[in-house]
Structures are given as C-alpha cells and as structure tokens.
Design an enzyme around this catalytic site. Sequence first.
Site, PDB file in Angstrom:
ATOM      1  N   LYS A 260       0.775  -1.282  -0.088  1.00 41.31           N
ATOM      2  CA  LYS A 260      -0.050   0.038   0.042  1.00 41.31           C
ATOM      3  C   LYS A 260       0.832   1.294  -0.128  1.00 41.31           C
ATOM      4  CE  LYS A 260      -2.804   3.356   1.866  1.00 41.31           C
ATOM      5  NZ  LYS A 260      -2.290   4.451   2.610  1.00 41.31           N
ATOM      6  N   ASP A 276      -5.224   4.908 -15.645  1.00 47.50           N
ATOM      7  CA  ASP A 276      -6.330   4.196 -14.904  1.00 47.50           C
ATOM      8  C   ASP A 276      -5.768   3.586 -13.907  1.00 47.50           C
ATOM      9  OD1 ASP A 276      -8.108   2.081 -14.258  1.00 47.50           O
ATOM     10  OD2 ASP A 276      -8.756   1.530 -16.242  1.00 47.50           O
ATOM     11  N   HIS A 374       3.369  11.564   9.850  1.00 45.88           N
ATOM     12  CA  HIS A 374       2.130  11.623   9.496  1.00 45.88           C
ATOM     13  C   HIS A 374       1.252  12.437   9.940  1.00 45.88           C
ATOM     14  CE1 HIS A 374      -1.132   9.849   6.678  1.00 45.88           C
ATOM     15  NE2 HIS A 374      -1.693   9.747   7.853  1.00 45.88           N
TER      16      HIS A 374
END
Length: 423
Positions: A260, A276, A374
Amino acid sequence: MVVKSRISGLRELSVQERRAAVVKSAELSEDALGTFGTGGISDDQADHMIENVIGRIALPVGVATNLTVNGRDYLVPMATEEPSVVAAASNAARICRGLGGVHATATAPVMIAQIQLVEVDNPEAARLKILEAREEILEKANLQDQVLVSLGGGALDVQVRTVPTRSGEQVIVHILVDVRDAMGANAVNTMAEALAPRLAEIAGGRPLLRILSNKADRRLFRVRAEFDAALLGGEEVVRDIVLASDLAAADSYRAATHNKGIMNGISAVVLATGNDTRAVEAGCHAHAARHGVYSALSRFEHNAAGHLEGTMEVPLAVGLVGGATRAHPTARDAISLLGVETATELSQVIAAVGLVQNLAACRALAAEGIQRGHMTLHARTVAASAGATPAEVAQVAVRLVQAGRIKDDYARDVLVELRGAQA
C-alpha cells in the site's frame, strides 16, 4: 528542456508562488499549469468523459521534488488526499539523489488480449490447431489497428492454454500485442472481439469473454536505488529497514501494508496523469501474488558500501495517448510538467516514485514510527476542517501536535482560544 527537481524552500511558498517556482524549474511557459489553479474541468467537459454527470470532485495535486531517474531530473505531479505522501517521496528521492538516483529499465509495452473458448470437445487438439493457425491469427489481429502497426506495434504472438475449471476444461487464447505509447485496452479489446469467432471455429467451441488482461506481466518495470545510510539515520536504521523488508517478503499481512505504501506513490502519479488507477493497482497486486503467495513488491538489502539498496519490479499499463490523458486538461498539464516523451519513460518515473515512497514509509516505521511525521501533516488537515483560516492553520496544527491531541473537537477549542486572545 532541462528540469531541475531540487527547489529550495518550496514548502514555505504560497500555492501560487509554488506553481510559479515549478514552472520556472521545469522551463515551461508561465501559463503552462493554468488548469492546476482552476480545478481542471468544466461540467460540460466532465459530461463528455462519463455518463450521468452531476458534478466534479477535486483532489490536491502536489509536486514531488528531488527525483532523478536514469540521470534525468523530474518534477512529479501527484494527486492524493493523504498527508505526508508528497513530502515523503520528495525526501526519499533526496536520500538517493547523491548516490545516482533511481535506475530504471523496462520490457516492451506488451499487453494481452484474452479470448475464452468454452464447450470445446477436444481442448488439447484445439490448442494445437490454434497454434498452427498462428500467422493467420496475427494477420487478422493486425488488420484491426493498422495505425498501431505503422508505429511499430501490433500483435506479436499467440499463446494457448487449457485451463481446468469447475465447469470443465476451457481453452484460453492470449494474443500478445505491442501497444506502443497507449495503455492498450481499446486496441487489444478490438483485436479480441475480431478474433473470437474464428478462434471458436478452429477450436470447435463457443467464444465467451474477449477482453484484455490487467495482469500486465509482459509490461514490466524494474527500478533500483542506493539510499545513503547517513541520511537515513545510520547503520541501525538501515538494519531495521532490512528486517522490516524481510517480514514483508515473508508475511502477507505485512506485505499488504508494505505494498500500500508503494501504491501511495504509484497511484498518485497515475491519477494525476489521467491514467487508469484501478488497472494499475490490479496488475501490481496480481504481480505481488505471482508465486502463489501474496508478498512484497520491493526488497531492501545492505550493500557492500554500507548503504541501503532498494529494488522493485512492477507491471504498469499506462499511456500517453487516448482516454483521460488527452481528454482531461489537468492530465495534459501534468504530462507537460513531467516532460516525458513515451509511455515507457512515464512508467519508469511512476515506478521510481513507488520505490522512494516505499522507502520513506519503511524508514518512518524503522526510525520514529509512522505517526510522528504523518500526524504532524494530518494536524493541518484537522485544523482546516475545524474551521481555521489559512492564516490560522499553522498555529492550530502546532498546538494539536504539542498536545498530542489531533482531534476535531480539540482543534475547535484551540481556535476559540486563539481567537479570544486576539479579540
């Protein structure tokens, strides 16, 4: 055009000033990135792209800096809603920049047209008959797209498999097609449709599915980079990144999150350039499971110099012609900013961003933990969503981080306090 991907102080500039700085570094005309300031498309343009249009949704587009691929600098547009992604990619690109940046290679841009044949009485005999008709099949396929053939692409080969299924053995035909600078879906789908009746006639069966495969394992991109141990934080951080990488290679639960992190970078560039994202993500995740177990797409190892060596192989079906890459004005501007001339070059940059993005996440996990960087950036989003003005966002974000409470309700309390103090 000589792009300079190092832009000092970009973070401290306003949005308009950043855009101007990026235009200058990319040696573009002053109005080259105009659509980045307008949202990109009108209702009328959107209405011509998909059906039942009722509006548009905007995502932030940032620019990743410091990236060098095969000796050339790139400023990379990334469309994402997730804080820290663009900053992390830029920082990781800086860490490998002094050691040569990212090195990328590619296979030919080959996609697969897949035709399913069912109700075949003698599947193995049918397989051989189809292979015997290889030249006829390729000639018919190439008649469907003579422009592609004139550009050096077209159907290259025929492969046939017999696949046992719950409903019996099926004959599956693959037409390998060099799609040049296109993503390739339209070209290979047209060929599959045209070939299906003849293939069924040869096999003595019935054609069913005839469509491309998004498992684009004939269109591979390989990237590697050497990351400076000192800039990473030293020998201990390097060691721990290797240990984390080894877990991702061995454990599918960790591999899903590891990959991910790669897709945070890859999908952001794919989306920004009008390609795409779903096709690319499907292909990458299928590749991660190519050995029968889902595993990490990348690897990190020590090298002889004590630095960290990162490597990755991914399939990337993206193009520069057709689809939203031409229909969406912002996608066209993103391509202009990148300055890429072929779909292969674009894919090499995308893969490079995936690798440096992955390194950034692994470094954060191995060093201070993912939340620190983060959540610092996330605090700005929380501050804005709580109603902070642009002038107030930074102050509120600092208070949230200092308190360790990055929550909407606390952000509103901080805003009330700040505004009360200024009254």
